[in-house]
Scaffold this motif. Structure first.
Motif, PDB file in Angstrom:
ATOM      1  N   ALA A   1     -23.383  27.486  37.722  1.00  0.00           N
ATOM      2  CA  ALA A   1     -24.698  27.018  38.175  1.00  0.00           C
ATOM      3  C   ALA A   1     -25.055  27.519  39.561  1.00  0.00           C
ATOM      4  O   ALA A   1     -26.234  27.703  39.872  1.00  0.00           O
ATOM      5  CB  ALA A   1     -24.733  25.491  38.160  1.00  0.00           C
ATOM      6  N   GLN A   2     -24.056  27.736  40.416  1.00  0.00           N
ATOM      7  CA  GLN A   2     -24.366  28.125  41.782  1.00  0.00           C
ATOM      8  C   GLN A   2     -23.385  29.183  42.270  1.00  0.00           C
ATOM      9  O   GLN A   2     -22.169  28.948  42.278  1.00  0.00           O
ATOM     10  CB  GLN A   2     -24.327  26.926  42.726  1.00  0.00           C
ATOM     11  CG  GLN A   2     -24.732  27.255  44.149  1.00  0.00           C
ATOM     12  CD  GLN A   2     -26.201  27.673  44.251  1.00  0.00           C
ATOM     13  OE1 GLN A   2     -27.105  26.848  44.065  1.00  0.00           O
ATOM     14  NE2 GLN A   2     -26.459  28.943  44.544  1.00  0.00           N
ATOM     15  N   ALA A   3     -23.888  30.328  42.653  1.00  0.00           N
ATOM     16  CA  ALA A   3     -23.074  31.394  43.223  1.00  0.00           C
ATOM     17  C   ALA A   3     -23.679  31.798  44.564  1.00  0.00           C
ATOM     18  O   ALA A   3     -24.896  31.808  44.736  1.00  0.00           O
ATOM     19  CB  ALA A   3     -23.010  32.592  42.284  1.00  0.00           C
ATOM     20  N   TYR A   4     -22.804  32.119  45.506  1.00  0.00           N
ATOM     21  CA  TYR A   4     -23.247  32.554  46.822  1.00  0.00           C
ATOM     22  C   TYR A   4     -22.586  33.879  47.173  1.00  0.00           C
ATOM     23  O   TYR A   4     -21.442  34.139  46.794  1.00  0.00           O
ATOM     24  CB  TYR A   4     -22.870  31.527  47.898  1.00  0.00           C
ATOM     25  CG  TYR A   4     -23.661  30.246  47.850  1.00  0.00           C
ATOM     26  CD1 TYR A   4     -24.977  30.200  48.311  1.00  0.00           C
ATOM     27  CD2 TYR A   4     -23.094  29.076  47.369  1.00  0.00           C
ATOM     28  CE1 TYR A   4     -25.707  29.016  48.270  1.00  0.00           C
ATOM     29  CE2 TYR A   4     -23.817  27.894  47.331  1.00  0.00           C
ATOM     30  CZ  TYR A   4     -25.112  27.868  47.787  1.00  0.00           C
ATOM     31  OH  TYR A   4     -25.831  26.710  47.743  1.00  0.00           O
ATOM     32  N   GLY A   5     -23.310  34.702  47.922  1.00  0.00           N
ATOM     33  CA  GLY A   5     -22.775  35.950  48.435  1.00  0.00           C
ATOM     34  C   GLY A   5     -22.822  35.961  49.949  1.00  0.00           C
ATOM     35  O   GLY A   5     -23.736  35.409  50.569  1.00  0.00           O
ATOM     36  N   MET A   6     -21.809  36.593  50.553  1.00  0.00           N
ATOM     37  CA  MET A   6     -21.725  36.662  52.007  1.00  0.00           C
ATOM     38  C   MET A   6     -21.106  38.005  52.398  1.00  0.00           C
ATOM     39  O   MET A   6     -20.237  38.523  51.699  1.00  0.00           O
ATOM     40  CB  MET A   6     -20.858  35.517  52.549  1.00  0.00           C
ATOM     41  CG  MET A   6     -20.621  35.550  54.052  1.00  0.00           C
ATOM     42  SD  MET A   6     -19.409  34.303  54.610  1.00  0.00           S
ATOM     43  CE  MET A   6     -20.329  32.781  54.322  1.00  0.00           C
TER      44      MET A   6
ATOM     45  N   LEU B   1     -25.879  44.009  54.082  1.00  0.00           N
ATOM     46  CA  LEU B   1     -24.951  44.195  52.973  1.00  0.00           C
ATOM     47  C   LEU B   1     -25.134  43.123  51.905  1.00  0.00           C
ATOM     48  O   LEU B   1     -25.085  43.398  50.713  1.00  0.00           O
ATOM     49  CB  LEU B   1     -23.503  44.189  53.485  1.00  0.00           C
ATOM     50  CG  LEU B   1     -23.007  45.464  54.161  1.00  0.00           C
ATOM     51  CD1 LEU B   1     -21.590  45.265  54.674  1.00  0.00           C
ATOM     52  CD2 LEU B   1     -23.062  46.642  53.214  1.00  0.00           C
ATOM     53  N   SER B   2     -25.318  41.875  52.341  1.00  0.00           N
ATOM     54  CA  SER B   2     -25.538  40.782  51.386  1.00  0.00           C
ATOM     55  C   SER B   2     -26.793  41.016  50.561  1.00  0.00           C
ATOM     56  O   SER B   2     -26.806  40.818  49.338  1.00  0.00           O
ATOM     57  CB  SER B   2     -25.651  39.442  52.121  1.00  0.00           C
ATOM     58  OG  SER B   2     -24.441  39.096  52.749  1.00  0.00           O
TER      59      SER B   2
ATOM     60  N   ILE C   1     -17.461  37.221  48.871  1.00  0.00           N
ATOM     61  CA  ILE C   1     -17.486  37.679  50.263  1.00  0.00           C
ATOM     62  C   ILE C   1     -17.113  39.155  50.292  1.00  0.00           C
ATOM     63  O   ILE C   1     -16.048  39.539  49.807  1.00  0.00           O
ATOM     64  CB  ILE C   1     -16.522  36.868  51.153  1.00  0.00           C
ATOM     65  CG1 ILE C   1     -16.870  35.379  51.116  1.00  0.00           C
ATOM     66  CG2 ILE C   1     -16.566  37.382  52.596  1.00  0.00           C
ATOM     67  CD1 ILE C   1     -15.924  34.499  51.918  1.00  0.00           C
ATOM     68  N   ASP C   2     -17.992  39.963  50.867  1.00  0.00           N
ATOM     69  CA  ASP C   2     -17.739  41.399  50.987  1.00  0.00           C
ATOM     70  C   ASP C   2     -17.283  41.713  52.408  1.00  0.00           C
ATOM     71  O   ASP C   2     -17.678  41.043  53.364  1.00  0.00           O
ATOM     72  CB  ASP C   2     -19.009  42.180  50.641  1.00  0.00           C
ATOM     73  CG  ASP C   2     -18.737  43.663  50.453  1.00  0.00           C
ATOM     74  OD1 ASP C   2     -17.556  44.040  50.296  1.00  0.00           O
ATOM     75  OD2 ASP C   2     -19.703  44.435  50.436  1.00  0.00           O
TER      76      ASP C   2
END
Length: 228
Positions: free
Chosen positions: A55-60, A66-67, A141-142
């Motif tokens: 339901a919930q994904a985050y990118g950092m 980059l995000s 996280i990248d």
């Protein structure tokens, strides 16, 4: 399509236990630039949104550029894939609130069982306050080599409150100052927890710059998208 090395990583990353829960709760991929780590991350994010019911994904990443690049490449795939595009609820390009929302796989029919009707992917700022109050089924996280301990300490708990969450991290090789990356690497090499996944392609220390074998060791896409 996936390269052989990407498929190899995903088969292990997405392995489940007898209860159907992820075996790898925290996983890190360490590989040289231009080998396809961001594409692999996009596929993982899309699978969470459209197949796994996250339901919930985050990118950092260490910076917003980059995000956002990862987010818009996720959106590009969605918008160029008809069955995905049909499930889009909203794509937000508002500064500070960029993200994508998609309907669950029951859409447009009513959900026959209890269901997270809307799945979301948004980006978080790489600051100590950026992840405050967030709860994620997937945290991506990248460039962990650039993430400091305060940011990691704030971001890592976001997956603890969800019943089957994963933290997925990618990076290039770091330096002595990459304390978060180096600590995770040491823990992985110690091999004390099956919950920690680690995939690394790197040359042996102190090898010569013209050592072709070292190039091969650090570049799993060699012969596919990277040429000698």
């Amino acid at each position: 399509e996936l390269l052989p090395w990407q498929e190899y990583v995903l088969k292990d990353l997405l392995a489940v236990d007898k209860a159907g829960k992820w075996r790898r709760k925290t996983s890190l991929l360490l590989v040289a630039r231009q080998n396809g780590k961001t594409h692999l991350a996009r596929i993982r994010i899309l699978a969470g949104l459209f197949i796994f019911g996250e339901a919930q994904a985050y990118g950092m990443a260490q910076n917003r550029r980059l995000s956002l690049d990862t987010l818009w490449k996720v959106v590009d795939i969605i918008e160029s894939t008809p069955w995905m595009k049909k499930r889009v609820k909203r794509i937000s390009r508002t500064n500070g609130n960029e993200g994508v929302e998609v309907w669950c796989d029951h859409y447009p029919e009513p959900c026959p069982t209890k269901c997270e009707r809307i799945r979301r992917y948004h980006i978080l700022a790489a600051t100590a306050d950026g992840a405050r109050g967030a709860s994620a089924d997937l945290l991506y996280i990248d460039e962990l080599r650039e993430i400091n301990e305060a940011v990691w300490a704030a971001a890592a708990p976001t997956t603890r409150a969800r019943p089957n969450a994963q933290t997925w991290v990618t990076s290039n090789a770091g330096t002595a100052d990459s304390t978060v990356l180096n600590d995770l690497r040491s823990r992985a090499i110690a091999d004390k927890s099956p919950r920690l996944g680690w995939w690394e392609w790197s040359a042996e220390p102190h090898c010569k710059i013209n050592d072709v074998g070292a190039w091969q060791a650090a570049n799993p896409a060699l012969g596919h998208t990277v040429q000698i």
